[in-house]
Motif scaffolding. Structure first.
Motif, short mmCIF file in Angstrom:
data_model
loop_
_atom_site.label_atom_id
_atom_site.label_comp_id
_atom_site.label_asym_id
_atom_site.label_seq_id
_atom_site.Cartn_x
_atom_site.Cartn_y
_atom_site.Cartn_z
N ALA A 11 0.82 -1.21 0.00
CA ALA A 11 0.00 0.00 0.00
C ALA A 11 0.86 1.27 0.00
O ALA A 11 0.32 2.37 -0.07
CB ALA A 11 -0.91 -0.01 1.23
N ALA A 12 2.17 1.13 0.09
CA ALA A 12 3.03 2.33 0.17
C ALA A 12 4.11 2.25 -0.91
O ALA A 12 5.23 1.79 -0.65
CB ALA A 12 3.66 2.41 1.56
N PRO A 13 3.80 2.70 -2.14
CA PRO A 13 4.80 2.64 -3.21
C PRO A 13 6.09 3.35 -2.80
O PRO A 13 6.04 4.38 -2.12
CB PRO A 13 4.12 3.37 -4.38
CG PRO A 13 2.66 3.34 -4.06
CD PRO A 13 2.53 3.31 -2.58
N GLY A 14 7.22 2.78 -3.21
CA GLY A 14 8.51 3.39 -2.87
C GLY A 14 9.03 2.97 -1.50
O GLY A 14 10.06 3.47 -1.05
N SER A 15 8.32 2.06 -0.85
CA SER A 15 8.78 1.63 0.48
C SER A 15 9.68 0.39 0.35
O SER A 15 9.98 -0.07 -0.75
CB SER A 15 7.59 1.35 1.39
OG SER A 15 6.80 0.32 0.86
N VAL A 16 10.09 -0.13 1.50
CA VAL A 16 11.02 -1.26 1.55
C VAL A 16 10.43 -2.34 2.46
O VAL A 16 9.83 -2.02 3.49
CB VAL A 16 12.40 -0.79 2.10
CG1 VAL A 16 13.36 -1.96 2.27
CG2 VAL A 16 13.00 0.28 1.21
N LEU A 17 10.61 -3.58 2.05
CA LEU A 17 10.12 -4.70 2.87
C LEU A 17 11.34 -5.51 3.32
O LEU A 17 12.23 -5.78 2.52
CB LEU A 17 9.19 -5.57 2.00
CG LEU A 17 8.51 -6.77 2.65
CD1 LEU A 17 7.57 -6.34 3.77
CD2 LEU A 17 7.72 -7.56 1.59
N ALA A 18 11.36 -5.87 4.59
CA ALA A 18 12.52 -6.61 5.10
C ALA A 18 12.04 -7.81 5.90
O ALA A 18 11.14 -7.70 6.72
CB ALA A 18 13.37 -5.70 5.98
N GLY A 19 12.65 -8.97 5.64
CA GLY A 19 12.20 -10.15 6.37
C GLY A 19 13.21 -11.27 6.35
O GLY A 19 14.27 -11.19 5.71
N THR A 20 12.86 -12.34 7.05
CA THR A 20 13.74 -13.51 7.11
C THR A 20 13.11 -14.68 6.35
O THR A 20 12.45 -14.47 5.34
CB THR A 20 14.04 -13.90 8.57
OG1 THR A 20 12.81 -14.20 9.21
CG2 THR A 20 14.76 -12.80 9.33
N HIS A 21 13.25 -15.88 6.90
CA HIS A 21 12.95 -17.12 6.19
C HIS A 21 11.69 -17.11 5.31
O HIS A 21 11.76 -17.41 4.12
CB HIS A 21 12.89 -18.28 7.19
CG HIS A 21 12.62 -19.58 6.52
ND1 HIS A 21 13.59 -20.25 5.80
CD2 HIS A 21 11.49 -20.31 6.41
CE1 HIS A 21 13.07 -21.34 5.29
NE2 HIS A 21 11.80 -21.42 5.65
N SER A 22 10.52 -16.76 5.89
CA SER A 22 9.27 -16.91 5.12
C SER A 22 9.23 -15.96 3.92
O SER A 22 8.47 -16.19 2.98
CB SER A 22 8.05 -16.73 6.01
OG SER A 22 8.01 -15.41 6.49
N PHE A 23 10.03 -14.87 3.94
CA PHE A 23 10.01 -13.94 2.81
C PHE A 23 10.90 -14.42 1.66
O PHE A 23 10.83 -13.88 0.56
CB PHE A 23 10.46 -12.54 3.26
CG PHE A 23 9.39 -11.77 4.00
CD1 PHE A 23 8.20 -12.37 4.39
CD2 PHE A 23 9.56 -10.43 4.30
CE1 PHE A 23 7.22 -11.67 5.06
CE2 PHE A 23 8.58 -9.71 4.97
CZ PHE A 23 7.41 -10.33 5.36
N TRP A 24 11.73 -15.41 1.90
CA TRP A 24 12.59 -15.92 0.81
C TRP A 24 11.74 -16.71 -0.19
O TRP A 24 12.13 -16.91 -1.32
CB TRP A 24 13.67 -16.85 1.36
CG TRP A 24 14.78 -16.16 2.08
CD1 TRP A 24 14.71 -15.58 3.32
CD2 TRP A 24 16.13 -15.95 1.63
NE1 TRP A 24 15.94 -15.05 3.65
CE2 TRP A 24 16.83 -15.27 2.64
CE3 TRP A 24 16.82 -16.31 0.47
CZ2 TRP A 24 18.18 -14.92 2.52
CZ3 TRP A 24 18.16 -15.97 0.35
CH2 TRP A 24 18.82 -15.27 1.37
N GLN A 25 10.60 -17.22 0.26
CA GLN A 25 9.79 -18.04 -0.66
C GLN A 25 8.32 -17.66 -0.56
O GLN A 25 7.85 -17.19 0.46
CB GLN A 25 9.97 -19.52 -0.36
CG GLN A 25 9.74 -19.90 1.08
CD GLN A 25 10.23 -21.31 1.36
OE1 GLN A 25 11.33 -21.68 0.95
NE2 GLN A 25 9.44 -22.08 2.05
N GLY A 26 7.62 -17.84 -1.67
CA GLY A 26 6.17 -17.67 -1.64
C GLY A 26 5.69 -16.23 -1.82
O GLY A 26 4.53 -16.00 -2.08
#
Ligand code: SF4
Length: 652
Positions: free
Chosen positions: A522-537
């Motif tokens: 919902a926020a164009p130009g933003s950044v998403l940061a995560g660990t294991h579950s964000f590597w897939q899916g």
């Protein structure tokens, strides 16, 4: 398959924007050929192959012709939903138009997702809910009265109330139950039994195996989609876990606050007193047992591997034994409803707990790895047990049982070789097929491999990746995904990036994953940061994602007990654990992370790998050779130039 997947095939009539894909047709033909001879197959099909339709059509064609039942199992709910809502309606139309035949399919969920009318009525009958839970109870009652097939996802019910009414296999009377005709679970199950295709997830698939294959209807052909996670999930579902929370859940079935449970029903005063005394002693000893288990873990490490029997469980075992004996001697007091079924279910659950406790207290642990994980925020722990080697179990329970098993994923091979995954899953003789993605990685993806960063072992690594990530975020104008290999690293690096850039950053360490992704979208130009579950899916097509930053190569944590036990087993067999396990496991995870960028053939962007080992170490080549060929550069100027040409197909 040509009549369906060919340039003039019927898919082109049904799908308005159908594009012929050689890989899709090749995959369908391979599956059609291997399924008719039976056995095991591994298929790696790159993103954009259209793999679900490519396996559904030949597998269904075979199963409908040979009167076989097909099971398709996935890891994620997203893929399950795509199968049921999008792919299967298309496939149904193809079968109707092309073959003139119809088929049924069902989505199968685990038992605890369905409500049990009988448990609900028993709860009402004994006044087993609190006044403040009255509104929820009325909602459930209305749903039953409306006669719908509903699941836990259709109602807003607290976990505590759901626990009271969820279907419990230990007490389900099946067709003998007075409510079976209107029971949501029995209705769903009836649909499963009349379906030619069953869709489920890997967790349910292996729970069914652990339950002696009694929960789901019998099927003959199995397709594991998202098969890269099968070993991990199989080990978990075929193992066990014990915790104080689980023990309390079971005990609450016998006695709980002011709800009317089982123990007060015991007529013989001495038995009731003895049962109550044992109940409270189990509660007390159970708490101590799991507190002591937690003490065995090192404060700095989450897990502790148990290499010899945990004998301090003997007193708890003895208490549970005596408790089971005491309540069994009062069995006659539970001969009738509303207590009979609940009594039988509760007794069966405490017996299962006792059996698992007995395994770790008395027996040797040579075939299973046992470990203790500290629980967050409470002074307790969970004890896990899992098979060290799933290969023999797969042979026994899957390959020798089903006519045909296919493992399909975008990430199975390492450097185009399937040896690692085949060995892990005990299928050395399986047939294999590797298909490139039809996407134009060669001109649409820049792989940025800086050669001026310290390695993860060197001081300054954290600051360096924060600084380089900030420059990448600025160059791409946000719309970045940063992948970490641990929460500690994520929590350490993100504040440093925030000092350097103004873009909003949604981190998995600060909100739950679903909310972080929704806020990011919902926020164009933003950044998403995560660990294991964000590597897939994660599926973030188009401008939603133009840059993926891989901070560190995703090697398995070597001292995680199950990893340590598996690598020890490999070393015993003469296999080098680093090259035979750690590198290939990391390559498969790395491919998953890399695959987040290109979700559609029009996508374009940068994948940056900030772990210098990919260029300085010999094994680094295995990572690079395992992903599609793309533009490679170590120059940040090239990244900036590439980013500026957004939307254009040309390279740097
Ligand atoms: S059939 Fe089983 S799940 Fe359904 S109401 Fe009866 S006991 Fe509950």
């Amino acid at each position: 398959m040509d009549e369906i997947f060919g340039r003039e095939g019927c898919l082109s009539d049904i799908l308005p924007f159908y594009e012929h894909r050689t890989q899709q047709e090749e995959m369908a033909s391979f599956l059609a050929r291997t399924i008719s001879s039976g056995g095991i197959a591994f298929i790696e099909a790159g993103t954009g192959t259209g793999k679900t339709v490519a396996y559904l059509i030949p597998a269904l064609e075979y199963c409908l012709r040979e009167n076989r039942i097909l099971a398709v199992t996935t890891e994620t709910k997203t893929l399950q939903k795509q199968l049921v809502d999008k792919d299967l309606p298309i496939v149904k139309k193809i079968f109707s138009d092309h073959y003139g035949i119809d088929f049924r399919y069902s989505l199968c969920l685990g038992s605890a997702n369905y409500p049990c009318r009988k448990r609900f009525e028993l709860m009402i009958g004994r006044g087993g809910f609190l006044f403040e839970e009255k509104d929820q109870v009325e909602d459930i009652s209305s749903a039953f009265e409306e006669g719908k097939t509903f699941t836990r996802y259709d109602l807003n019910v607290s976990p505590l109330i759901w626990k009271e009414i969820e279907r419990d296999s230990d007490m389900c009377g099946g067709f003998d139950c007075a409510y079976s005709k209107t029971c949501p679970f029995q209705r769903a199950r009836k649909e499963w039994f009349s379906s030619q295709l069953l869709v489920m997830n890997h967790y349910l698939f292996f729970s069914n195996v652990a339950a002696g294959k009694t929960y789901l209807p019998k099927f003959d052909v199995v397709i594991f989609d998202e098969a890269h996670s099968v070993e991990q999930i199989a080990a978990r579902q075929l193992g066990f876990n014990l915790s104080y929370g689980l023990l309390l859940d079971i005990l609450e079935r016998f006695h709980h606050r002011n709800k009317k449970m089982l123990l007060p029903k015991i007529k013989e005063r001495s038995i009731q007193d003895e049962s109550r005394a044992l109940f409270f002693e189990i509660e007390k000893e159970g708490r101590l047992y799991f507190e002591n288990a937690r003490k065995m873990t090192d404060d700095r490490k989450r897990s502790f591997r148990v290499k010899s029997p945990l004998t301090d469980g003997e007193y708890l075992l003895d208490l549970i034994d005596r408790f089971i004996l005491a309540i069994s001697s009062a069995e006659a007091d539970f001969a009738d409803e509303p207590y009979k079924s609940e009594y039988e279910a509760a007794r069966s659950k405490i017996a299962s707990f006792k059996n698992a406790l007995s395994t770790i207290t008395k027996k040797s642990t040579s075939d299973i790895v046992v470990w203790i994980d500290r629980e967050d925020n409470v002074n307790s722990a969970t004890i896990y047990g899992a098979p060290i080697d799933t290969g023999p179990l797969m042979e026994l329970e899957i390959y020798s049982f089903y006519d045909y098993t296919a493992f399909i994923s975008a990430t199975l091979a390492v450097n185009n070789e399937f040896t690692f995954i085949k060995n892990r899953l005990g299928a050395a003789e399986a047939e294999t097929l590797s298909l490139d993605s039809p996407f134009d990685y060669a001109s649409r993806v820049l792989l940025y491999l800086p050669d001026d960063l310290p390695s993860p072992q060197e001081t300054g690594f954290t600051d360096a990746i924060a600084e380089r990530s900030a420059r990448l975020i600025t160059a791409s104008g946000g719309n970045c995904l940063i992948l970490f290999t641990s929460y500690e690293m994520l929590k350490d690096v993100i504040p440093r990036i925030r000092i350097l850039v103004g873009n909003e950053i949604f981190s998995q360490s600060e909100s739950d994953s679903v909310k972080a992704v929704a806020d990011y979208c919902a926020a164009p130009g933003s950044v998403l940061a995560g660990t294991h579950s964000f590597w897939q899916g994660l599926d973030l097509p188009g401008d939603l994602l133009t840059c993926v930053i891989i901070t560190k190569l995703p090697f398995p944590v070597p001292d995680r007990p199950e990893i340590e036990a598996r690598t020890e087993r490999l070393a015993e067999k003469g296999v080098n654990p680093f090259y035979g396990f750690h590198v290939p496991s990391a390559v498969i995870q790395f491919k998953q992370g890399f695959g987040r960028l290109m979700r559609r053939n029009t996508d374009r962007g940068v994948v940056a790998v900030l772990d210098s080992r990919i260029v300085t170490k010999g094994y680094g080549k295995t990572f690079i050779q395992s992903i599609p060929e793309c533009i490679q550069s170590s120059s940040f100027k090239d990244v900036e130039r590439f980013m500026k040409k957004k939307g254009k197909q040309t390279a740097i």
